[in-house]
Design a protein around this motif. Structure first.
Motif, PDB file in Angstrom:
ATOM      1  N   ASP A 110      15.207  16.619  -2.720  1.00 14.73           N
ATOM      2  CA  ASP A 110      15.076  15.471  -3.621  1.00 14.73           C
ATOM      3  C   ASP A 110      15.975  14.376  -3.056  1.00 14.73           C
ATOM      4  N   LEU A 111      15.377  13.442  -2.321  1.00  9.97           N
ATOM      5  CA  LEU A 111      16.161  12.439  -1.609  1.00  9.97           C
ATOM      6  C   LEU A 111      17.025  11.615  -2.550  1.00  9.97           C
ATOM      7  N   ARG A 112      16.475  11.228  -3.682  1.00 11.30           N
ATOM      8  CA  ARG A 112      17.248  10.402  -4.618  1.00 11.30           C
ATOM      9  C   ARG A 112      18.453  11.156  -5.163  1.00 11.30           C
ATOM     10  N   ALA A 113      18.241  12.398  -5.576  1.00  2.39           N
ATOM     11  CA  ALA A 113      19.348  13.188  -6.133  1.00  2.39           C
ATOM     12  C   ALA A 113      20.416  13.459  -5.081  1.00  2.39           C
ATOM     13  N   GLY A 114      19.979  13.790  -3.871  1.00  2.00           N
ATOM     14  CA  GLY A 114      20.941  14.083  -2.813  1.00  2.00           C
ATOM     15  C   GLY A 114      21.762  12.875  -2.427  1.00  2.00           C
ATOM     16  N   LEU A 115      21.103  11.739  -2.231  1.00  2.00           N
ATOM     17  CA  LEU A 115      21.829  10.530  -1.847  1.00  2.00           C
ATOM     18  C   LEU A 115      22.726  10.027  -2.973  1.00  2.00           C
ATOM     19  N   THR A 116      22.291  10.198  -4.213  1.00  2.00           N
ATOM     20  CA  THR A 116      23.142   9.795  -5.332  1.00  2.00           C
ATOM     21  C   THR A 116      24.421  10.618  -5.354  1.00  2.00           C
ATOM     22  N   ALA A 117      24.309  11.919  -5.137  1.00  2.00           N
ATOM     23  CA  ALA A 117      25.498  12.776  -5.099  1.00  2.00           C
ATOM     24  C   ALA A 117      26.418  12.372  -3.951  1.00  2.00           C
ATOM     25  N   ILE A 118      25.836  12.102  -2.788  1.00  2.00           N
ATOM     26  CA  ILE A 118      26.640  11.678  -1.634  1.00  2.00           C
ATOM     27  C   ILE A 118      27.307  10.338  -1.905  1.00  2.00           C
ATOM     28  N   GLY A 119      26.544   9.399  -2.464  1.00  2.00           N
ATOM     29  CA  GLY A 119      27.092   8.075  -2.731  1.00  2.00           C
ATOM     30  C   GLY A 119      28.248   8.108  -3.705  1.00  2.00           C
ATOM     31  N   ARG A 120      28.131   8.897  -4.750  1.00  2.00           N
ATOM     32  CA  ARG A 120      29.216   8.992  -5.734  1.00  2.00           C
ATOM     33  C   ARG A 120      30.449   9.642  -5.128  1.00  2.00           C
ATOM     34  N   ARG A 121      30.231  10.645  -4.300  1.00  2.00           N
ATOM     35  CA  ARG A 121      31.358  11.305  -3.637  1.00  2.00           C
ATOM     36  C   ARG A 121      32.046  10.339  -2.669  1.00  2.00           C
ATOM     37  N   TYR A 122      31.257   9.521  -1.994  1.00  2.00           N
ATOM     38  CA  TYR A 122      31.825   8.538  -1.071  1.00  2.00           C
ATOM     39  C   TYR A 122      32.688   7.531  -1.821  1.00  2.00           C
ATOM     40  N   VAL A 123      32.242   7.121  -2.981  1.00  2.00           N
ATOM     41  CA  VAL A 123      33.041   6.216  -3.818  1.00  2.00           C
ATOM     42  C   VAL A 123      34.368   6.871  -4.191  1.00  2.00           C
ATOM     43  N   THR A 124      34.312   8.146  -4.550  1.00  2.00           N
ATOM     44  CA  THR A 124      35.546   8.868  -4.886  1.00  2.00           C
ATOM     45  C   THR A 124      36.529   8.840  -3.726  1.00  2.00           C
ATOM     46  N   LEU A 125      36.028   9.020  -2.514  1.00  2.00           N
ATOM     47  CA  LEU A 125      36.881   8.987  -1.336  1.00  2.00           C
ATOM     48  C   LEU A 125      37.466   7.597  -1.107  1.00  2.00           C
ATOM     49  N   LEU A 126      36.611   6.589  -1.155  1.00  2.00           N
ATOM     50  CA  LEU A 126      37.041   5.233  -0.818  1.00  2.00           C
ATOM     51  C   LEU A 126      38.012   4.649  -1.832  1.00  2.00           C
ATOM     52  N   ASP A 184      34.651  -2.685 -11.584  1.00  2.00           N
ATOM     53  CA  ASP A 184      34.599  -1.674 -12.641  1.00  2.00           C
ATOM     54  C   ASP A 184      33.589  -0.579 -12.299  1.00  2.00           C
ATOM     55  N   ASP A 185      33.661   0.495 -13.074  1.00  2.00           N
ATOM     56  CA  ASP A 185      32.827   1.671 -12.797  1.00  2.00           C
ATOM     57  C   ASP A 185      31.343   1.343 -12.852  1.00  2.00           C
ATOM     58  N   ALA A 186      30.950   0.492 -13.802  1.00  2.00           N
ATOM     59  CA  ALA A 186      29.541   0.156 -13.944  1.00  2.00           C
ATOM     60  C   ALA A 186      29.025  -0.589 -12.715  1.00  2.00           C
ATOM     61  N   SER A 187      29.837  -1.501 -12.190  1.00  2.00           N
ATOM     62  CA  SER A 187      29.436  -2.259 -11.002  1.00  2.00           C
ATOM     63  C   SER A 187      29.315  -1.344  -9.790  1.00  2.00           C
ATOM     64  N   ILE A 188      30.240  -0.420  -9.658  1.00  2.00           N
ATOM     65  CA  ILE A 188      30.205   0.509  -8.528  1.00  2.00           C
ATOM     66  C   ILE A 188      28.986   1.423  -8.633  1.00  2.00           C
ATOM     67  N   ALA A 189      28.726   1.926  -9.834  1.00  2.00           N
ATOM     68  CA  ALA A 189      27.566   2.808 -10.031  1.00  2.00           C
ATOM     69  C   ALA A 189      26.277   2.066  -9.704  1.00  2.00           C
ATOM     70  N   HIS A 190      26.217   0.797 -10.068  1.00  2.00           N
ATOM     71  CA  HIS A 190      25.025  -0.005  -9.783  1.00  2.00           C
ATOM     72  C   HIS A 190      24.817  -0.154  -8.277  1.00  2.00           C
ATOM     73  N   VAL A 191      25.903  -0.375  -7.540  1.00  2.00           N
ATOM     74  CA  VAL A 191      25.813  -0.506  -6.085  1.00  2.00           C
ATOM     75  C   VAL A 191      25.291   0.792  -5.462  1.00  2.00           C
ATOM     76  N   VAL A 192      25.808   1.921  -5.917  1.00  3.09           N
ATOM     77  CA  VAL A 192      25.338   3.216  -5.395  1.00  3.09           C
ATOM     78  C   VAL A 192      23.860   3.406  -5.706  1.00  3.09           C
ATOM     79  N   ASP A 193      23.472   3.133  -6.948  1.00  2.95           N
ATOM     80  CA  ASP A 193      22.067   3.319  -7.333  1.00  2.95           C
ATOM     81  C   ASP A 193      21.147   2.432  -6.500  1.00  2.95           C
ATOM     82  N   GLU A 194      21.548   1.191  -6.269  1.00  2.00           N
ATOM     83  CA  GLU A 194      20.717   0.281  -5.483  1.00  2.00           C
ATOM     84  C   GLU A 194      20.637   0.727  -4.025  1.00  2.00           C
ATOM     85  N   ALA A 195      21.737   1.237  -3.494  1.00  2.00           N
ATOM     86  CA  ALA A 195      21.722   1.744  -2.116  1.00  2.00           C
ATOM     87  C   ALA A 195      20.770   2.928  -1.996  1.00  2.00           C
ATOM     88  N   VAL A 196      20.770   3.790  -2.996  1.00  2.00           N
ATOM     89  CA  VAL A 196      19.863   4.937  -2.998  1.00  2.00           C
ATOM     90  C   VAL A 196      18.411   4.467  -3.044  1.00  2.00           C
TER      91      VAL A 196
END
Length: 212
Positions: A86-102, A186-198
């Motif tokens: 599931d490309l969307r689910a996988g990339l979303t998990a990766i994107g959120r984890r990347y945010v945690t790191l950064l 803020d968290d909402a802005s970051i989540a939006h960026v991840v979702d759009e990248a996915v």
């Protein structure tokens, strides 16, 4: 016969290691890599020089440990496995984890240390690249290789695709922080960026909506 350390002694050793790494990161940022000695790190961490040398015999070894730990998410260590198929689910998990790191405390400081000291100590950049950034990047590339093999994505160059995905996130979440000390979306802005990248990746490389 070798005696394994008790849970108590392991816990104490881990606490001292964490104190050493925290103190070293702070000193490297304040005084620079060259201006920080292992003796100063030991004093700032509240440990003996013998304890520090036992865990980190050289300043380079200490810096390597800082880099490695900075690129590891404490909750999952090296066991993170994004969902496949599931490309969307996988990339979303990766994107959120990347945010945690950064966005973790100290990550921006670590980059500043490397950038500031790079002309005199190019080995710091190499250590950061080889021990931190590239292992993480390769994990994302391997995930895309898997999706490509499963047929959920069609990619001719998974290395480029990984660069594109991580770049879309880092360009908003992290790199402005290197110039703007108070950059903190803020968290909402970051989540939006991840979702759009996915969604961008899914539109470009996904096969779910492809018709034969």
């Amino acid at each position: 016969m070798t005696t394994e350390p008790s849970p108590y002694h392991r816990r104490v050793a881990e606490q001292k290691r964490a104190a050493i790494i925290e103190a070293a990161t702070r000193l490297f940022l304040d005084a620079g890599y060259a201006g920080t000695s292992l003796a100063k790190v030991a004093e700032a961490a509240g440990v003996s020089k013998a304890t520090l040398f036992k865990q980190f015999p050289t300043k380079a070894a200490l810096f390597d440990a800082i880099v490695t730990e900075s690129w590891t998410v404490e909750d999952d260590g090296d066991d993170f496995r994004p969902p496949t198929g599931d490309l969307r689910a996988g990339l979303t998990a990766i994107g959120r984890r990347y945010v945690t790191l950064l966005t973790r405390p100290g990550m921006a400081a670590l980059f500043r240390i490397v950038i500031a000291e790079l002309p005199r100590f190019p080995e710091l950049g190499k250590a950061h690249f080889e021990r931190g950034k590239m292992p993480y990047f390769d994990s994302v590339r391997r995930y895309l290789d898997t999706e490509n093999a499963l047929g959920t994505a069609k990619l001719d160059d998974t290395e480029l695709a990984a660069t594109q995905f991580l770049g879309m996130i880092a360009n908003y979440v992290f790199w402005p922080r290197m110039l703007l000390i108070d950059w903190s979306p803020d968290d909402a802005s970051i989540a939006h960026v991840v979702d759009e990248a996915v969604l961008m990746m899914e539109a470009r490389y996904g096969t779910a909506n492809t018709t034969n």
